[in-house]
Design a protein around this motif. Sequence first.
Motif, short mmCIF file in Angstrom:
data_model
loop_
_atom_site.label_atom_id
_atom_site.label_comp_id
_atom_site.label_asym_id
_atom_site.label_seq_id
_atom_site.Cartn_x
_atom_site.Cartn_y
_atom_site.Cartn_z
N PRO A 1 -9.66 10.56 3.12
CA PRO A 1 -8.62 9.54 3.26
C PRO A 1 -7.29 10.17 2.94
CG PRO A 1 -9.70 9.75 0.93
CD PRO A 1 -10.45 10.64 1.83
N ASN B 1 -11.96 3.13 -1.48
CA ASN B 1 -10.52 3.28 -2.10
C ASN B 1 -10.16 1.78 -1.71
OD1 ASN B 1 -10.08 6.05 -3.02
ND2 ASN B 1 -10.72 6.46 -0.69
N SER C 1 -6.69 1.79 7.86
CA SER C 1 -7.38 1.49 6.54
C SER C 1 -7.62 -0.10 6.95
CB SER C 1 -6.93 1.35 5.24
OG SER C 1 -5.54 0.51 5.30
N THR D 1 -2.74 8.90 2.13
CA THR D 1 -1.48 8.17 2.12
C THR D 1 -0.34 9.07 2.20
OG1 THR D 1 -1.22 8.55 -0.46
CG2 THR D 1 -2.88 6.70 0.13
N ASP E 1 -16.22 3.39 2.28
CA ASP E 1 -14.85 3.68 1.79
C ASP E 1 -14.80 3.14 0.43
OD1 ASP E 1 -12.04 3.51 1.27
OD2 ASP E 1 -11.65 1.95 2.75
N LYS F 1 0.76 -1.15 -0.02
CA LYS F 1 0.02 -0.01 -0.12
C LYS F 1 1.06 1.25 -0.10
CE LYS F 1 -3.89 -2.08 2.63
NZ LYS F 1 -4.83 -1.88 3.62
N GLY G 1 -5.24 5.39 5.61
CA GLY G 1 -6.28 5.60 6.80
C GLY G 1 -7.31 6.65 6.35
N TRP G 2 -8.10 7.05 7.31
CA TRP G 2 -8.99 8.22 7.28
C TRP G 2 -8.81 9.26 8.23
CZ3 TRP G 2 -12.67 9.01 3.45
CH2 TRP G 2 -12.88 7.82 2.60
N ASN H 1 -6.67 0.80 -1.25
CA ASN H 1 -5.40 1.02 -0.66
C ASN H 1 -5.02 2.13 0.12
OD1 ASN H 1 -4.66 -1.85 -0.60
ND2 ASN H 1 -3.57 -1.75 -2.61
N GLU H 2 -5.75 3.09 0.52
CA GLU H 2 -5.53 4.16 1.32
C GLU H 2 -4.79 3.90 2.67
OE1 GLU H 2 -9.04 2.91 3.24
OE2 GLU H 2 -8.55 3.12 1.18
#
Length: 724
Positions: A457, A406, A432, A459, A404, A249, A411-412, A408-409
Amino acid sequence: MVAVIDDDGVWHDHNDLYPRVIGDNEWAGVHGTAVAGILGAKGNNAIATAGICWNCQIYAGNIEGFDIPDICNTIISAVDSGSNIINNSWGSSSYVIALRRALAYAYKMNVLTVCSKGNGSSSEPNYPSDFGQGIISVGAYGNWGHWMDYSNTGNGIDIVAPGDGILTTGTDNANDSFVGSMTSFAAPHASGVAALLKGYNNNLCNDDIENIINITAKDNIFKPATEGYDEFTGWGNLNAKAAFDILQKPNTITRIEEQGGVEYSHNGPITMTFFDIPGLADGFYMVFRYDVRKPISFPASYLEMPHVWGRGVGSVGYSPDDVNYGMGYTNVIDGSITKTGCSLQTFVYHVFNLKGDDCGWFPCEVSGAKFAYSSLGEFELSSAPYISCTNHYDHQSIKVCFEDPNPNETGWIIERKDATSLIWELIDTLPSNDDQYFHYEDYYPVGSETYTYRVKPFTSNQQNAPYSNEVTVTARPRWPDNLTAYATDCTDSLPVNTGCNAPIPKLVPAKAAADAPPADPLENPIECHSQLGNDITVRWSHPSNQKYPIVKYIVKRCNTLGIPEETWTLNGDTCMYICPVDAQSSYKMNVYSIASNGDTSLPAIDGVCTGSINICPGNIPRYADEEYAIIPDKTELHQNYPNPFNMSTEISFSLARPGRVTIDVYDLLGRKIVGLIDREFEPGRYKFTWNGRDTDGNEVSSGIYFYRIKAGEYIETRKMMMLK
């Protein structure tokens, strides 16, 4: 994970390999044992050496003597037994159709073949490494990273791997090792990495593994190699770490198949030799070759230009260079890749015999082409398409739910602002997970405050992704603090003062730690005994952390099942005394806060039990199995409990005026099942049990039933369900 060593045999009793060698265990070749050790010798055992993929099974394919039929049978048997990787650390200058056919079969069965480039320092073709599609061709580099001058060059070399002074397993004894230098020892390095990748992600196809190894190779610029792809080192030095890093990720590998295409161009007629084409006899033909293309859009936009490659497995279409052996083919048009899509290409053939007779389209007509491709990269993050917030149904938190989209984010981020300050604040960061929806609880809202929530989100490469829509909720008022309910303890003597004028006889429960979510109210009455009074005192304090003032409290006395029996409203008082109540009974006391904006909190709850001592002047003690002495405000039939029920259930009613009361039970067809009550009653509250039997004493079946009360002019019917 099974890797095939097609060689002169593998010594299965070597302690670095035992007991993972399967296949032909009759032969123990020096060369094959050495190759097997590089690929899969066990590590951390202080024996000989450590291979690349310690836990894989090794399928020993004995090709001693290099008899072509034996080699082909070995390959096909290994594929049919479920092998994933084939390592060929040998070769010759002869193109052998039977061998190409066997390795094409492996390719079509989604097996990856890795071959050594050869040691002649030659640019002449060496087979099977130079067969092309479905083969990783591996040369050698030395300890300083430079190309080894004995390694063959050109003809589609893919990468180079360590091939200088390689320590590996020997055959003199079960712990033997020796050192050698050759491309034969470079190939199993690549095979080991391929096996690790397949074991890490079993969904990877053979073309996926080959392309991941190629695109992550470290460019070799030591002369005679040059920057970028070159005929000496191909794409560069094998780089196992980079091959695994690219799969982490926030990158996502996506495998898609697209149906249909359009003719881009065609040429012919040309004369071609066809063999091993399903549905077509081997021979010479006149053909028209059609270039079929399809522009495609990726499932989402990428942050940067992705890596994209075609996959033969799953494609319907042939190569323009080598149509034989029936291998599927999809090519990505050079220069067509953008962040949002690319153009794919394959070829189909309209075939005629030398007499001009139409033999058909192979493998299909233009419209039947199918393109299999994979893409790898980091998608641009999308905002949450759905978000909601609501007060939790049974405690004081606020629930935030969002979708969600996405894959492969990292996190949030969850942000909140209140209607008082109007300042956004970060309240939490969520890692995630694999669920489509996130469910978050905000445990610390201010009572009666209005909050707005939003999420986004992130990355490491995308810190400013778009926010979701904003959603708003007003928190409930906080429930009363420090609730305690008790009956007067008369163990020593009757107290002089009772109720709200008496001291509190038990400690208030301790508050939770400041960094822990608030717990639900305790339901822990003091030990019940007969020397308790037939009264209840309820005390509490005004709730803290509250925006609007609390102006009223509602107190409910409930039975142990939580069903309210009496209700009172207090204008700001924080103590209530109830006397008399049923002797030797247990209750739950629920106290609600009402804020000045009209909202009501969830209840604070505490359990209490009464004794048999009558301390209420002018009243006699009441017992739970007697009729209630308190006169209800209205006549009412209550819902049975439990409902649904198994064989028996409790039916209760309140009677405001004296009179005759009848209660009957009916089935769905309106037939009377049993009469429960038919007599005169004084005002009060009453409860009866129906045992699930009819008038004749027979058990009734599962289903829906109705019970009906008639008390003067009051008639009411309710529904209940029996489930056995």
